[in-house]
Design a protein around this motif. Structure first.
Motif, short mmCIF file in Angstrom:
data_model
loop_
_atom_site.label_atom_id
_atom_site.label_comp_id
_atom_site.label_asym_id
_atom_site.label_seq_id
_atom_site.Cartn_x
_atom_site.Cartn_y
_atom_site.Cartn_z
N MET A 76 1.02 -0.92 0.04
CA MET A 76 0.00 -0.24 -0.33
C MET A 76 0.64 1.05 -0.08
SD MET A 76 -3.31 1.27 2.69
CE MET A 76 -3.76 0.01 2.05
N HIS A 77 0.62 2.21 -1.03
CA HIS A 77 1.19 3.39 -1.27
C HIS A 77 -0.02 4.81 -0.46
CE1 HIS A 77 3.35 6.62 -3.44
NE2 HIS A 77 3.71 6.47 -2.57
N ARG A 78 0.48 5.07 0.81
CA ARG A 78 -0.37 6.11 1.92
C ARG A 78 0.15 7.09 1.78
NH1 ARG A 78 -0.23 5.38 7.28
NH2 ARG A 78 0.79 4.22 8.20
N LEU A 79 -0.88 8.11 1.88
CA LEU A 79 -0.41 9.56 2.17
C LEU A 79 -1.91 9.91 2.97
CD1 LEU A 79 1.02 12.50 1.80
CD2 LEU A 79 -0.96 12.48 -0.24
N SER A 80 -0.86 10.28 4.50
CA SER A 80 -1.73 10.98 5.51
C SER A 80 -0.72 12.11 6.28
CB SER A 80 -2.13 9.10 6.51
OG SER A 80 -0.97 9.03 7.21
N GLN A 136 -6.18 -8.94 -3.29
CA GLN A 136 -5.83 -7.30 -4.09
C GLN A 136 -4.45 -7.36 -3.56
OE1 GLN A 136 -8.07 -4.25 -3.69
NE2 GLN A 136 -6.70 -2.63 -4.75
N TRP A 137 -3.90 -7.12 -4.51
CA TRP A 137 -2.46 -7.22 -4.09
C TRP A 137 -1.51 -5.38 -3.38
CZ3 TRP A 137 3.06 -5.80 -5.53
CH2 TRP A 137 3.93 -6.76 -4.20
N PHE A 138 -2.26 -4.53 -5.27
CA PHE A 138 -1.48 -3.63 -4.53
C PHE A 138 -3.10 -2.39 -4.19
CE2 PHE A 138 -0.20 0.52 -6.33
CZ PHE A 138 0.55 0.82 -5.75
N ASP A 139 -2.55 -1.16 -2.95
CA ASP A 139 -3.64 0.07 -3.34
C ASP A 139 -2.33 1.18 -3.27
OD1 ASP A 139 -5.60 1.28 -2.92
OD2 ASP A 139 -6.79 -0.27 -0.67
N SER A 140 -3.51 2.24 -3.33
CA SER A 140 -2.60 3.43 -3.14
C SER A 140 -3.93 4.59 -3.03
CB SER A 140 -2.05 4.45 -3.81
OG SER A 140 -1.76 5.35 -4.65
N VAL A 141 -3.66 4.63 -1.97
CA VAL A 141 -4.80 5.39 -0.87
C VAL A 141 -4.14 6.98 -0.06
CG1 VAL A 141 -5.97 3.94 -0.03
CG2 VAL A 141 -3.73 4.63 1.68
#
Length: 148
Positions: A76-80, A136-141
């Motif tokens: 997961m590539h995530r931005l918080s 689901q192997w990849f997520d971008s949030v």
């Protein structure tokens, strides 16, 4: 010369036993305290994802895992508040008894049925667990104002 942009990498362990997953409730950390997450930690410099998973299993759950028993099941590539990359690994075999090795940071370490997960899951962990169950192997949030 400008310094290159850096991401913070972490590894999250999905300990799976039958139809249950191991969750821990965060406490006294200053981040998502009172909410459930999974055994996890930052990846140290010059440390491979698998090595980090083995280390975190030992440090937080008191168990030993072998490299062949660690399966990467998601990213997961995530931005918080910060931009991060999280690796999610499945663990189905280990040696030793799972126990809370960090009672100062965790006030509950319990198995939960997939069909009865607590409502107070850390949001990105809930999403990652759902991704895992869906294959689901990849997520971008968190980008483009996305709320997750």
């Amino acid at each position: 010369m400008a310094e290159r942009f850096k991401l913070i990498p972490a590894v999250h362990l999905f300990f799976v036993q039958g139809e249950s997953v191991l969750l821990l409730r965060r406490a006294n950390t200053g981040y998502e305290d009172g909410n459930y997450s999974v055994v996890a930690g930052h990846i140290d410099g010059e440390e491979a994802v698998i090595q980090a998973a083995i280390r975190e299993a030992r440090e937080e759950a008191g168990v030993e895992i072998q490299p062949d028993d660690v399966q990467v099941v998601g990213v997961m590539h995530r931005l918080s508040n910060e931009e991060r990359v999280d690796f999610f690994v499945e663990i189905k075999r280990w040696t030793g008894q799972v126990r809370n090795m960090e009672p100062d940071k965790c006030d509950d370490l319990s198995w939960f049925a997939w069909s009865d997960l607590p409502d107070n899951l850390v949001p990105y962990i809930k999403r990652a667990l759902n991704n895992y169950r869906a294959g689901q192997w990849f997520d971008s949030v968190g980008f483009d104002g996305e709320i997750w």
